[in-house]
Write a protein that holds these residues in place. Structure first.
Motif, PDB file in Angstrom:
ATOM      1  N   LEU A   1       7.914   1.679  12.489  1.00  0.00           N
ATOM      2  CA  LEU A   1       7.569   0.547  11.166  1.00  0.00           C
ATOM      3  C   LEU A   1       7.897   1.840   9.949  1.00  0.00           C
ATOM      4  CD1 LEU A   1       6.247  -1.740  10.308  1.00  0.00           C
ATOM      5  CD2 LEU A   1       4.063   0.044  10.921  1.00  0.00           C
ATOM      6  N   ALA A   2       8.856   0.990   9.673  1.00  0.00           N
ATOM      7  CA  ALA A   2       9.631   1.244   8.575  1.00  0.00           C
ATOM      8  C   ALA A   2       8.840   0.774   7.063  1.00  0.00           C
ATOM      9  CB  ALA A   2      11.088   1.176   8.370  1.00  0.00           C
ATOM     10  N   LEU A   3       7.962   1.240   6.569  1.00  0.00           N
ATOM     11  CA  LEU A   3       7.516   0.322   5.039  1.00  0.00           C
ATOM     12  C   LEU A   3       7.943   0.199   4.220  1.00  0.00           C
ATOM     13  CD1 LEU A   3       3.715   1.257   6.063  1.00  0.00           C
ATOM     14  CD2 LEU A   3       5.153  -1.098   6.380  1.00  0.00           C
TER      15      LEU A   3
ATOM     16  N   VAL B   1      14.248  -3.074   3.344  1.00  0.00           N
ATOM     17  CA  VAL B   1      12.922  -2.070   3.325  1.00  0.00           C
ATOM     18  C   VAL B   1      14.097  -0.841   2.672  1.00  0.00           C
ATOM     19  CG1 VAL B   1      11.435  -0.298   4.038  1.00  0.00           C
ATOM     20  CG2 VAL B   1      12.154  -2.415   5.258  1.00  0.00           C
ATOM     21  N   ARG B   2      13.402  -0.635   1.164  1.00  0.00           N
ATOM     22  CA  ARG B   2      13.682  -0.188   0.281  1.00  0.00           C
ATOM     23  C   ARG B   2      13.690   1.668   0.745  1.00  0.00           C
ATOM     24  NH1 ARG B   2      10.509  -0.590  -5.347  1.00  0.00           N
ATOM     25  NH2 ARG B   2       9.802  -0.798  -4.622  1.00  0.00           N
TER      26      ARG B   2
ATOM     27  N   PRO C   1       6.798   6.225   9.690  1.00  0.00           N
ATOM     28  CA  PRO C   1       7.352   7.479   8.844  1.00  0.00           C
ATOM     29  C   PRO C   1       6.990   8.038   7.198  1.00  0.00           C
ATOM     30  CG  PRO C   1       9.168   5.897   9.161  1.00  0.00           C
ATOM     31  CD  PRO C   1       8.271   5.478  10.125  1.00  0.00           C
ATOM     32  N   GLY C   2       7.028   8.951   6.760  1.00  0.00           N
ATOM     33  CA  GLY C   2       6.532   8.744   5.110  1.00  0.00           C
ATOM     34  C   GLY C   2       6.792   7.313   4.792  1.00  0.00           C
ATOM     35  N   THR C   3       6.365   7.592   3.838  1.00  0.00           N
ATOM     36  CA  THR C   3       6.401   5.961   2.662  1.00  0.00           C
ATOM     37  C   THR C   3       5.679   6.666   1.284  1.00  0.00           C
ATOM     38  OG1 THR C   3       5.859   4.190   2.293  1.00  0.00           O
ATOM     39  CG2 THR C   3       4.464   5.386   3.190  1.00  0.00           C
ATOM     40  N   ARG C   4       6.056   5.597   0.299  1.00  0.00           N
ATOM     41  CA  ARG C   4       5.394   5.200  -1.134  1.00  0.00           C
ATOM     42  C   ARG C   4       4.212   4.692  -1.433  1.00  0.00           C
ATOM     43  NH1 ARG C   4      10.493   8.293  -4.560  1.00  0.00           N
ATOM     44  NH2 ARG C   4      10.431  10.284  -3.353  1.00  0.00           N
ATOM     45  N   VAL C   5       4.535   4.192   0.001  1.00  0.00           N
ATOM     46  CA  VAL C   5       4.336   2.276  -0.089  1.00  0.00           C
ATOM     47  C   VAL C   5       3.110   2.053  -1.144  1.00  0.00           C
ATOM     48  CG1 VAL C   5       2.659   2.454   2.163  1.00  0.00           C
ATOM     49  CG2 VAL C   5       2.793   0.390   0.756  1.00  0.00           C
ATOM     50  N   ALA C   6       2.044   2.154  -1.950  1.00  0.00           N
ATOM     51  CA  ALA C   6       1.096   2.133  -3.334  1.00  0.00           C
ATOM     52  C   ALA C   6      -0.405   2.057  -2.934  1.00  0.00           C
ATOM     53  CB  ALA C   6       1.348   1.318  -4.259  1.00  0.00           C
ATOM     54  N   GLY C   7      -0.097   1.538  -2.203  1.00  0.00           N
ATOM     55  CA  GLY C   7      -1.976   0.702  -1.219  1.00  0.00           C
ATOM     56  C   GLY C   7      -2.025   2.480  -0.880  1.00  0.00           C
ATOM     57  N   PRO C   8      -1.958   2.482   0.194  1.00  0.00           N
ATOM     58  CA  PRO C   8      -2.200   3.979   1.302  1.00  0.00           C
ATOM     59  C   PRO C   8      -1.357   5.148   0.357  1.00  0.00           C
ATOM     60  CG  PRO C   8      -1.349   2.387   2.487  1.00  0.00           C
ATOM     61  CD  PRO C   8      -0.920   1.981   1.438  1.00  0.00           C
ATOM     62  N   ARG C   9      -1.290   5.502  -1.201  1.00  0.00           N
ATOM     63  CA  ARG C   9      -0.300   6.012  -1.276  1.00  0.00           C
ATOM     64  C   ARG C   9      -1.404   7.005  -2.074  1.00  0.00           C
ATOM     65  NH1 ARG C   9       3.782   9.265  -0.777  1.00  0.00           N
ATOM     66  NH2 ARG C   9       2.994  10.894  -1.710  1.00  0.00           N
ATOM     67  N   LEU C  10      -1.634   5.438  -3.022  1.00  0.00           N
ATOM     68  CA  LEU C  10      -1.995   6.071  -4.299  1.00  0.00           C
ATOM     69  C   LEU C  10      -3.716   5.800  -4.682  1.00  0.00           C
ATOM     70  CD1 LEU C  10       0.632   5.018  -6.630  1.00  0.00           C
ATOM     71  CD2 LEU C  10      -0.016   7.282  -6.186  1.00  0.00           C
TER      72      LEU C  10
END
Length: 319
Positions: free
Chosen positions: A8-10, A49-50, A75-84
């Motif tokens: 799942l690519a976010l 997907v960026r 995989p790793g992601t910088r998607v704001a909700g979970p990361r921040l």
């Protein structure tokens, strides 16, 4: 049928993480060359997907394919909700809700933030990239985080540390599902080590070997061919034509561990290989691995892996 794996690519996905599962798992084949995994990449929809490294990719599938998965990898992601913020966006939550109850769930690197936001890691051991451990703990205090390991296998939920540790986790998955021979073939094709201990520290500060030094690699190769024989530090230093002090210093600079610890680890690894690929009695395995007696092998196996030789063989031996 091949085991269905969906990646799942976010948004702002880590491109390297995203490509590890299809590269490693697609090289896992059976005796007749048949693929053992069917690996597919999806986004929440079919939109580009960026990728965090400066480009976009168009997935072949949307999130509906998650409902057909046997294993889901984030995989790793910088998607704001979970990361921040420690929150899971509605569309991601709805996608994950379609994952079958029997499916394994895995993360690579900061993909663990997504699993944390989904509550999948609550009360479970897990890991992520060591550089993001503090922020992970602040956002997900109910997760038993250990940033000092390469990966964590908690049965139906598996997590890995950053970047290259995703390779270790995928090879571990192949090893767990199909045994060491299949995993070794996949690793050999991808030109990566077939196994690094899950307890190995993620980050080891190693010095660059001195210019002009031939290093200790030839002696390590020599020792690997003689694991069944008595070996000690003095013998290894003599083979390398170095003083014990110089050899020890260079060995640690190149491997991150002392010669004695390295030798013990290689012997345990050889014992594991013999347990997985032969019916040799435990006493014979111990002798051929250079660990002396069955009691010594049991002690080292429990210290390294937490299991006895027979329990390990029962878990990993595949006919």
């Amino acid at each position: 049928m091949a085991h269905r794996v969906v990646v799942l690519a976010l948004d702002m996905v880590v491109g390297y993480d995203m490509t590890i599962p299809p590269q490693i798992l697609r090289e896992a084949t059976g005796k007749d060359g048949e693929p053992l995994y069917d690996v597919r990449i999806c986004g929440l929809d079919r939109s580009p997907v960026r990728v965090g490294s400066g480009f976009s990719m168009v997935p072949d599938h949307d999130a509906s394919i998650l409902a057909e998965a046997d294993t889901v990898i984030v995989p790793g992601t910088r998607v704001a909700g979970p990361r921040l913020h420690g929150v899971l966006p509605r569309e991601i939550g709805e996608a994950l809700a379609t994952v079958p109850s029997h499916a394994r769930v895995m993360s690579i690197c900061t993909g663990a933030f997504v699993l944390g936001a989904a509550g999948i890691l609550d009360g479970r051991p897990a890991t992520t990239h060591w550089a993001h451990a503090d922020e992970f703990r602040a956002l997900y205090p109910n997760v038993l985080l250990n940033e000092n390991v390469l990966f964590v296998d908690d049965g139906d939920v598996l997590t890995s540390a950053g970047l290259g540790a995703g390779v270790d986790l995928c090879l571990h998955l192949v090893r767990r599902d199909h045994g060491t021979e299949v995993a070794n073939r996949a690793a050999r094709y991808c030109v990566v080590p077939p196994w690094r201990e899950g307890g190995q520290s993620q980050y080891i500060d190693r010095h660059v070997p001195e210019p002009g030094s031939e290093g200790t690699a030839p002696t390590r190769a020599w020792a690997l061919r003689r694991l069944h024989m008595p070996l000690d530090l003095a013998m290894m230093a003599e083979h390398a034509r170095m003083s014990v002090r110089t050899f020890s210093r260079r060995f640690r600079a190149e491997t991150g561990m002392s010669p004695g610890n390295w030798l013990t680890r290689q012997r345990v690894e050889h014992a594991r290989h013999l347990l997985e690929t032969s019916d040799l009695p435990v006493e014979v395995v111990a002798e051929r691995a250079g660990l002396g007696t069955g009691a010594s092998l049991r002690q080292h196996m429990r210290a390294a892996l937490g299991v006895s030789p027979l329990a390990y063989r029962k878990t990993f031996r595949h006919s």
